[in-house]
Enzyme design. Structure first.
Site, PDB file in Angstrom:
ATOM      1  N   HIS A  98       0.817  -1.225   0.000  1.00  0.00           N
ATOM      2  CA  HIS A  98       0.000   0.000   0.000  1.00  0.00           C
ATOM      3  C   HIS A  98       0.852   1.277   0.000  1.00  0.00           C
ATOM      4  O   HIS A  98       0.305   2.368  -0.143  1.00  0.00           O
ATOM      5  CB  HIS A  98      -0.925   0.046   1.222  1.00  0.00           C
ATOM      6  CG  HIS A  98      -2.015  -0.986   1.208  1.00  0.00           C
ATOM      7  ND1 HIS A  98      -2.881  -1.141   0.150  1.00  0.00           N
ATOM      8  CD2 HIS A  98      -2.370  -1.926   2.132  1.00  0.00           C
ATOM      9  CE1 HIS A  98      -3.732  -2.132   0.418  1.00  0.00           C
ATOM     10  NE2 HIS A  98      -3.434  -2.625   1.607  1.00  0.00           N
ATOM     11  N   HIS A 122      -6.599  -6.955  -0.588  1.00  0.00           N
ATOM     12  CA  HIS A 122      -6.688  -5.514  -0.842  1.00  0.00           C
ATOM     13  C   HIS A 122      -5.902  -5.163  -2.110  1.00  0.00           C
ATOM     14  O   HIS A 122      -4.872  -5.785  -2.392  1.00  0.00           O
ATOM     15  CB  HIS A 122      -6.116  -4.726   0.346  1.00  0.00           C
ATOM     16  CG  HIS A 122      -6.801  -5.018   1.653  1.00  0.00           C
ATOM     17  ND1 HIS A 122      -6.313  -5.958   2.541  1.00  0.00           N
ATOM     18  CD2 HIS A 122      -7.938  -4.521   2.183  1.00  0.00           C
ATOM     19  CE1 HIS A 122      -7.131  -6.005   3.596  1.00  0.00           C
ATOM     20  NE2 HIS A 122      -8.122  -5.158   3.396  1.00  0.00           N
ATOM     21  N   ASP A 165      -5.023 -12.483   3.392  1.00  0.00           N
ATOM     22  CA  ASP A 165      -6.256 -11.978   3.995  1.00  0.00           C
ATOM     23  C   ASP A 165      -7.483 -12.231   3.114  1.00  0.00           C
ATOM     24  O   ASP A 165      -8.595 -11.832   3.484  1.00  0.00           O
ATOM     25  CB  ASP A 165      -6.132 -10.485   4.355  1.00  0.00           C
ATOM     26  CG  ASP A 165      -5.393  -9.676   3.329  1.00  0.00           C
ATOM     27  OD1 ASP A 165      -5.126 -10.191   2.225  1.00  0.00           O
ATOM     28  OD2 ASP A 165      -5.071  -8.503   3.619  1.00  0.00           O
ATOM     29  N   ASP A 204      -3.076 -10.537  -2.377  1.00  0.00           N
ATOM     30  CA  ASP A 204      -3.639  -9.968  -1.147  1.00  0.00           C
ATOM     31  C   ASP A 204      -5.073  -9.506  -1.451  1.00  0.00           C
ATOM     32  O   ASP A 204      -5.376  -9.089  -2.570  1.00  0.00           O
ATOM     33  CB  ASP A 204      -2.779  -8.778  -0.703  1.00  0.00           C
ATOM     34  CG  ASP A 204      -3.161  -8.235   0.662  1.00  0.00           C
ATOM     35  OD1 ASP A 204      -2.446  -8.529   1.634  1.00  0.00           O
ATOM     36  OD2 ASP A 204      -4.175  -7.487   0.757  1.00  0.00           O
TER      37      ASP A 204
HETATM   38 ZN   LIG Z   1      -4.455  -6.948   2.640  1.00  0.00          ZN
END
Ligand SMILES: [Zn+2]
Length: 314
Positions: free
Chosen positions: A127, A166, A248, A164
Site C-alpha cells: 500500500h 486488498h 487476507d 492480497d
Molecule cells: Zn491486505
C-alpha cells in the site's frame, strides 16, 4: 535447489497499538509454523537492511526522510501517520529489513543460490505509495525488489502478482510508468483502499486489476486467475516472478470476505510456479503482505511455502 526464507528479529520490534490487526503475533505465528520439522529443508537467512539507494529507486528522498522523522518523533511512544499506519522506535529497522529481505532474496534467486524464496517480514509494503505511507505499509518492498532485479541484475521483464485481498495501490503507483514490469492484482472490491478498477492499466498496459466481489470464493478466484491473470503472465513471459503474498483473502480473515482457503493459495502458488517454470527458470520470490487471522495466516503460509519447496526441489 532450495527454497530460502528471509526474516529478521527486527521485524518483531515494530509494534502497533493494542487491537491493531497488523501485529507482532502475525510474524510469530508464521515463524512458528515454518520451524516445524516438515520445513527442515528451508534455508534461513537474515534480512539485510535495504540501502537508502534501493529505497530511492521507487520513493523520493522526501518520503524516506518523512518516515525517518516520524519514527524519531515517536521516541518511547507511537506516531500515527494515518488512522491505520503507526510507527514507533523499532519501525524503521523493521521496514528496512522487510525491504532489504526482498532485495536479498531476489539476488539469491537470480544468482542461483536458491530456486525460490519467501520473505517472512513486516511491515508489509504493497500500500505504500511514492510519497505516502498507508495501510500498515511504509516502503514498497516488492517494488524495490523489482527495480533491483531490473537495474542491478539486468533483467528486462519482471512480473508481480498480488493476491492480497486488498488492491496493491502502492505497487501500482510505484510501477505505473515501469513498463519492464507487469503488475497484476486480484482483490476484493469494494474494499480498502478503494482503487484497483479495471480501467487502471498503467502507462502502457503494464498494470492489470482484477477486482472480485465480496463472497467471491474459490471458484470465482480460480476462474479469474485462469481466464485473465495467467494468460497475461504467460504473454508477458517474465524472467522473474514476484508475489505479493497476502493471505487476507482467507475465509477466516476478519478484514475481508473473499472466502478463499489455504488450498486456493497452494493452487495459485502452483500456477505462478508454472509461469516461472515456463519463462523464468523457475525463479519465484514471494513476500508476506496481509493476513490477520493468526491460525489461517499460519496455515496459508505453510501451504504456500510447501508448494515453493516442492517446486523448488525439482
Ligand atoms: Zn491486505
Amino acid at each position: 535447489m532450495t527454497t530460502a526464507i528471509y526474516t529478521h528479529d527486527d521485524c518483531l520490534k515494530h509494534e502497533t497499538p493494542p487491537g491493531h490487526p497488523e501485529r507482532v503475533a502475525r510474524l510469530e505465528a508464521v515463524l512458528e509454523i515454518l520451524e516445524a520439522p516438515r520445513f527442515a529443508a528451508l534455508e534461513w537467512h537474515d534480512c539485510p537492511k535495504a540501502a537508502r539507494s534501493e529505497l530511492l529507486r521507487v520513493h523520493p528522498e522526501a518520503h524516506v526522510a518523512a518516515v525517518e522523522q516520524a519514527v524519531a518523533a515517536a521516541r518511547g511512544g507511537t506516531v500515527a501517520i494515518d488512522g491505520d499506519t503507526h510507527v514507533m522506535a523499532g519501525s524503521l529497522d523493521a521496514a528496512l529489513r522487510a525491504a532489504g529481505g526482498c532485495v536479498a532474496a531476489v539476488e539469491a534467486v537470480i544468482t542461483g543460490k536458491a530456486q525460490n524464496a519467501f520473505i517472512a517480514a513486516r511491515p508489509p509494503g504493497h500500500h505504500a505509495e511514492k510519497t505516502t505511507a498507508m495501510g500498515f505499509c511504509l516502503f514498497g518492498n516488492v517494488s524495490i525488489a523489482a527495480k533491483n532485479a531490473l537495474d542491478e541484475h539486468g533483467l528486462s521483464r519482471v512480473a508481480i502478482m498480488d493476491f492480497d485481498v486488498h488492491h496493491g495501490n502502492g505497487t501500482q503507483d510505484l510501477l505505473w510508468d515501469e513498463t519492464r514490469c507487469l503488475f497484476i492484482s486480484t482483490h476484493q472490491s469494494p474494499l480498502y483502499p478503494g482503487t484497483g478498477g479495471v480501467h487502471e492499466t498503467g502507462a502502457d498496459n503494464n498494470v492489470m486489476n482484477v477486482p472480485l466481489p465480496p463472497g467471491a470464493g474459490s471458484e470465482a478466484f480460480r476462474r479469474a486467475m485462469e481466464a485473465e491473470v495467467l494468460p497475461a503472465l504467460d504473454d508477458f513471459a517474465p524472467e522473474l516472478v514476484l508475489i505479493s503474498a497476502g493471505f487476507d483473502a482467507h475465509r477466516a480473515d476478519p478484514l475481508a470476505q473473499m472466502e478463499l482457503t489455504e488450498k486456493d493459495f497452494a493452487w495459485a502458488t502452483h500456477r505462478l510456479c508454472d509461469i516461472a517454470d515456463a519463462h523464468a527458470g523457475g525463479r519465484v520470490v514471494s513476500t508476506l503482505e496481509g493476513g490477520y487471522d493468526l491460525e489461517a495466516l499460519a496455515a496459508s503460509v505453510a501451504a504456500h511455502v510447501e508448494v515453493l519447496m516442492e517446486r523448488g526441489a525439482k
